[in-house]
Enzyme design. Structure first.
Site, short mmCIF file in Angstrom:
data_model
loop_
_atom_site.label_atom_id
_atom_site.label_comp_id
_atom_site.label_asym_id
_atom_site.label_seq_id
_atom_site.Cartn_x
_atom_site.Cartn_y
_atom_site.Cartn_z
N HIS A 19 11.81 -31.69 9.55
CA HIS A 19 11.99 -31.37 11.11
C HIS A 19 10.25 -32.66 11.61
O HIS A 19 10.45 -33.16 12.15
CB HIS A 19 11.64 -29.94 11.51
N GLU A 115 29.67 -29.28 14.26
CA GLU A 115 29.25 -28.59 12.90
C GLU A 115 30.93 -27.86 12.41
O GLU A 115 31.45 -27.65 13.65
CB GLU A 115 28.27 -27.47 13.44
N ASP A 161 22.31 -32.92 6.59
CA ASP A 161 21.58 -32.12 6.05
C ASP A 161 22.88 -30.91 6.09
O ASP A 161 22.77 -29.72 6.33
CB ASP A 161 20.52 -31.78 7.27
#
Ligand code: SAM
Length: 280
Positions: A19, A115, A161
């Protein structure tokens, strides 16, 4: 199909590295008034409850965000990350990469979140779909990325990620970035990966594959927080940044110099930043 849930790990040392890198890259994009695109191929839920059963089971956030949240740093980047996290932490929450992207963007910037998990997508929609500049996609992030490129606006960042639950995911990343960069040669790509003890450590092969991808430039930044000789587990993580903006390496180096001693166990902390492809 998927068993990985980021709620067990949100706010751990790997999230801190990921982050702050994400914020450093978004800061560079914001230096120009022109809008940018942000694409998150593996978005997760967007916000995590640090009092949940999953978070309590591992307690990983206590050794990550928990160690940084009440400190002040010399690094402006780390202070920016801490301040952003504090607005959530006071409510026992941790912001995932989609929420960080939203907080660090302007209304004219475009955010695409992908997602694939049937439960996580519901959380992600509830947390992020309400914002005008955000699109949430229930789909495979590798396939979705190629469908979105080149994006409008034409400058921007992709965060990749994956959970790396399956060994094939390392190759999916290499193949995906190879195809994606052909469609978007000027895009910035930031790829997270774990450093795992022993023979399961696929980081060297992943980095070898990524370094072979034609691009303007590329660096790798890693933070190790515990010994790579310990019995098991993830002892650190890294980010490979393709087409990094000017000075992003310097601000990350400054940040890791201060963060590593705070996040390390038993004096085993180390960090490195190396250029794997340099501009010719
Ligand atoms: N990027 C998030 C953050 O920093 O807050 C964390 C993401 S978590 C490490 C990885 C996520 O990818 C999980 O929520 C998982 O359900 C999702 N996922 C797994 N395979 C996927 C795929 N092929 N496409 C999109 N999402 C996937």
């Amino acid at each position: 199909m998927f068993s990985y849930r980021h709620s067990f790990h949100a706010g751990n040392h790997a999230d801190v590295l990921k982050h702050i890198t994400q914020i450093a890259l978004l800061n560079s994009l914001k230096q120009k008034d022109k809008p940018f695109s942000y694409i998150d191929t593996h978005a997760g839920a967007g916000i995590y409850d640090l009092t949940s059963e999953e978070a309590n089971k591992t307690g990983e956030h206590e050794l990550g965000i928990g160690r940084t949240i009440h400190r002040e740093f010399r690094s402006e980047l780390v202070n920016q990350y801490v301040e952003l996290s504090q607005t959530f932490y006071t409510d026992n929450l941790y912001p995932g990469s989609p929420m960080i992207a939203h907080q660090e963007s302007r209304v004219s910037d475009k955010i695409h979140l992908m997602e694939w998990h049937n439960t996580e997508i519901g959380h992600l929609k509830r947390n992020l779909a309400k914002f005008d500049n955000v699109s949430v996609h229930h789909r495979d992030g590798f396939e979705g990325l190629l469908a979105l490129l080149p994006p409008k606006p034409a400058r921007g960042l992709v965060l990749i990620d994956p959970p790396y639950e399956r060994i094939e995911e390392y190759q999916f990343v290499i193949d995906g970035v190879k195809k994606a960069i052909k469609k978007w040669p000027h895009g910035i790509f930031a790829i997270w990966y774990p450093l795992i003890i022993g023979s399961k450590n696929r980081a060297p092969k992943l980095l070898e594959g990524l370094a072979d991808i034609p691009c303007k430039s590329q660096f790798v930044v890693e933070m190790q927080v515990s010994s790579d000789q310990a019995e098991r587990g993830m002892y650190g993580s890294g980010m490979c940044v393709i087409n990094p903006p000017w000075r992003s390496d310097e601000v990350l180096a400054e940040a890791l110099e201060e963060l590593t001693p705070v996040l390390q166990e038993q004096n085993a902390g180390q960090w490195r930043l190396n250029w794997s492809v340099t501009e010719s």
